[in-house]
Design a protein around this motif. Sequence first.
Motif, PDB file in Angstrom:
ATOM      1  N   VAL A  51       0.820  -1.218   0.000  1.00 36.83           N
ATOM      2  CA  VAL A  51       0.000   0.000   0.000  1.00 36.83           C
ATOM      3  C   VAL A  51       0.853   1.267   0.000  1.00 36.83           C
ATOM      4  N   PHE A  52       2.157   1.109  -0.178  1.00 34.79           N
ATOM      5  CA  PHE A  52       3.054   2.272  -0.197  1.00 34.79           C
ATOM      6  C   PHE A  52       2.627   3.274  -1.268  1.00 34.79           C
ATOM      7  N   LEU A  53       2.332   2.764  -2.461  1.00 35.12           N
ATOM      8  CA  LEU A  53       1.957   3.644  -3.572  1.00 35.12           C
ATOM      9  C   LEU A  53       0.653   4.371  -3.285  1.00 35.12           C
ATOM     10  N   GLU A  54      -0.305   3.696  -2.638  1.00 30.26           N
ATOM     11  CA  GLU A  54      -1.604   4.301  -2.359  1.00 30.26           C
ATOM     12  C   GLU A  54      -1.466   5.573  -1.531  1.00 30.26           C
ATOM     13  N   TYR A  55      -0.689   5.503  -0.453  1.00 29.53           N
ATOM     14  CA  TYR A  55      -0.581   6.646   0.445  1.00 29.53           C
ATOM     15  C   TYR A  55       0.309   7.748  -0.123  1.00 29.53           C
ATOM     16  N   THR A  56       1.326   7.366  -0.887  1.00 29.35           N
ATOM     17  CA  THR A  56       2.142   8.381  -1.562  1.00 29.35           C
ATOM     18  C   THR A  56       1.302   9.143  -2.579  1.00 29.35           C
ATOM     19  N   PHE A  57       0.510   8.410  -3.352  1.00 27.20           N
ATOM     20  CA  PHE A  57      -0.404   9.012  -4.324  1.00 27.20           C
ATOM     21  C   PHE A  57      -1.395   9.934  -3.614  1.00 27.20           C
ATOM     22  N   GLU A  58      -1.923   9.482  -2.475  1.00 25.57           N
ATOM     23  CA  GLU A  58      -2.892  10.263  -1.703  1.00 25.57           C
ATOM     24  C   GLU A  58      -2.284  11.579  -1.226  1.00 25.57           C
ATOM     25  N   ALA A  59      -1.031  11.528  -0.738  1.00 29.37           N
ATOM     26  CA  ALA A  59      -0.363  12.724  -0.230  1.00 29.37           C
ATOM     27  C   ALA A  59      -0.112  13.744  -1.339  1.00 29.37           C
ATOM     28  N   VAL A  60       0.356  13.264  -2.484  1.00 25.95           N
ATOM     29  CA  VAL A  60       0.595  14.166  -3.618  1.00 25.95           C
ATOM     30  C   VAL A  60      -0.722  14.782  -4.085  1.00 25.95           C
ATOM     31  N   SER A  61      -1.770  13.976  -4.143  1.00 29.06           N
ATOM     32  CA  SER A  61      -3.086  14.457  -4.564  1.00 29.06           C
ATOM     33  C   SER A  61      -3.616  15.523  -3.617  1.00 29.06           C
ATOM     34  N   ALA A  62      -3.427  15.323  -2.321  1.00 29.36           N
ATOM     35  CA  ALA A  62      -3.894  16.304  -1.336  1.00 29.36           C
ATOM     36  C   ALA A  62      -3.094  17.592  -1.419  1.00 29.36           C
ATOM     37  N   PHE A  63      -1.772  17.483  -1.498  1.00 29.22           N
ATOM     38  CA  PHE A  63      -0.913  18.668  -1.539  1.00 29.22           C
ATOM     39  C   PHE A  63      -1.169  19.498  -2.793  1.00 29.22           C
ATOM     40  N   ALA A  64      -1.406  18.823  -3.921  1.00 32.46           N
ATOM     41  CA  ALA A  64      -1.663  19.529  -5.182  1.00 32.46           C
ATOM     42  C   ALA A  64      -3.129  19.889  -5.349  1.00 32.46           C
ATOM     43  N   THR A  65      -3.949  19.626  -4.321  1.00 24.23           N
ATOM     44  CA  THR A  65      -5.399  19.895  -4.317  1.00 24.23           C
ATOM     45  C   THR A  65      -6.073  19.301  -5.553  1.00 24.23           C
ATOM     46  N   VAL A  66      -5.788  18.028  -5.826  1.00 22.41           N
ATOM     47  CA  VAL A  66      -6.343  17.352  -6.996  1.00 22.41           C
ATOM     48  C   VAL A  66      -7.596  16.572  -6.629  1.00 22.41           C
ATOM     49  N   GLY A  67      -7.452  15.598  -5.728  1.00 20.35           N
ATOM     50  CA  GLY A  67      -8.613  14.828  -5.318  1.00 20.35           C
ATOM     51  C   GLY A  67      -8.678  13.427  -5.882  1.00 20.35           C
ATOM     52  N   LEU A  68      -7.735  13.046  -6.747  1.00 18.86           N
ATOM     53  CA  LEU A  68      -7.692  11.667  -7.223  1.00 18.86           C
ATOM     54  C   LEU A  68      -7.181  10.757  -6.105  1.00 18.86           C
ATOM     55  N   SER A  69      -7.677   9.529  -6.067  1.00 24.98           N
ATOM     56  CA  SER A  69      -7.304   8.618  -4.986  1.00 24.98           C
ATOM     57  C   SER A  69      -7.327   7.184  -5.486  1.00 24.98           C
ATOM     58  N   LEU A  70      -6.458   6.366  -4.895  1.00 25.73           N
ATOM     59  CA  LEU A  70      -6.431   4.930  -5.182  1.00 25.73           C
ATOM     60  C   LEU A  70      -7.200   4.145  -4.129  1.00 25.73           C
ATOM     61  N   GLY A  71      -7.941   4.841  -3.288  1.00 20.68           N
ATOM     62  CA  GLY A  71      -8.736   4.188  -2.261  1.00 20.68           C
ATOM     63  C   GLY A  71      -8.199   4.355  -0.863  1.00 20.68           C
ATOM     64  N   ALA A  72      -7.109   5.103  -0.713  1.00 23.95           N
ATOM     65  CA  ALA A  72      -6.507   5.260   0.615  1.00 23.95           C
ATOM     66  C   ALA A  72      -7.338   6.152   1.522  1.00 23.95           C
TER      67      ALA A  72
END
Length: 455
Positions: free
Chosen positions: A385-406
């Motif tokens: 699940v490493f990729l899920e949370y890294t993706f989530e953090a980048v999405s939040a910081f860039a105010t995007v909103g895409l998520s892999l389910g994290a």
Amino acid sequence: MSKLPKGIKNLPPGQALIFYYGLAIVLGAMALSLPIAANGEPLSFLDALFTATSAQCVTGLIVVDTATKLTLFGQLVVLLLIQIGGLGITTFSVYLFFYLGVGVGIRDRWLIQETLLHSPVDSMRDLIRGVFFLTLLIEGAGTVLLAFAFVPEMGLIKGLYYALFHSVSAFCNAGFSLFSDSLVGYRNNPLVNLTIIGLIVLGGLGFLVMKEMIDLAKQRKGRRRLSLHSRLVFLTSGLLIVGGAILIGLLEWPTSLSSMGAGESLWTALFQSVTARTAGFNSIDLNLLEVPTLFMIMFLMFVGASPGSCGGGIKTTSLALFVIVLYSRLKGNPHTNVHRRTLPEAAASKVLTLVMTALLFLAVAVFALLAVQLHGLSASASRGVFLEYTFEAVSAFATVGLSLGATAKLVPLGKMLIILLMFVGRVGLLTVAFAMLYRSREDAVQYAEENIMIG
């Protein structure tokens, strides 16, 4: 009571901007935690705070389904926060000051200059009025176009409401949807695709770029020429959109796009390339995408939209200037030249500081999120699940909103970290840093120079 308004009035510009955004989030969270805002059990204050932050910071990450959990009242609160966040608290409030006939002070002018402008303007009043009405005009046009797709399916009232909600959400680059699967059900609909893509792109260009295009269109005589800022915005945005769509198509054609027709695959690749740059809608399940594709989407999210726009990220002009500075220095050129213009050294220094600070902040945030979420899990489970949370953090910081389910797996402390990432990503990393740490040091000591080896 008189001391509070006076204290707020005397806040430094950066702290004032943080206060305005924070106040809107808290008020929104209080409204969303009311029983009238949710179907069934009311939202916990933490979930309400998360939702309000995501809406106000035009991010789109959700811990509760907007379509099913929130009532009409709750959805309207989210819509209002999206609109205020998209326009910017300062822009919205300054327009009201103009409307009420109240003068604009130095602090408010500084905030507008930092938020919207790359060069001085003659009339701040006309600028803010133009921002306000241009937003309503574009969102209104988007609502009409989307109504042609939604009204026949849902009826007049519901169809218009869905059209308005998604038009505002798309133009403000928020990514909130009233469909539980976002826009997956409309990925083969050209009208919905083109309208949402157009709204996202316009909302991510920046108000001053759109104003410049309108002024050029009105100009009948004389030489028509875009400013360097606008040229870099169009060039970088175009390369990211087209390049992203081509790479997504090539990488996913043998796998996630293989079951689709050629037209549907084209729409999906183009839509995901556009929406990755801070919009947050999706027309395909992201968990079906290959790891290289997800990595590229994280890069697009990190770059984000353009300055003075509704989107987040480090901004397209920052990427362009970073590449130009790097290219100039590798060639041994001490100056930063582009399109027969030499950029100030202060701009080069600022962009390097911005990019490096963003990377460092994001790295620390990812580490903290992983430590909170994966503590106590086995090594094999953590790597999965490493990729899920890294993706989530980048999405939040860039105010995007895409998520892999994290998002659904976040523990309370993890939710607080994502809230912080969304807030800092929207208000601006340097604004936060300068508001907390910056002090003018005209008497700063300078010692004798001494070199060190690099590389």
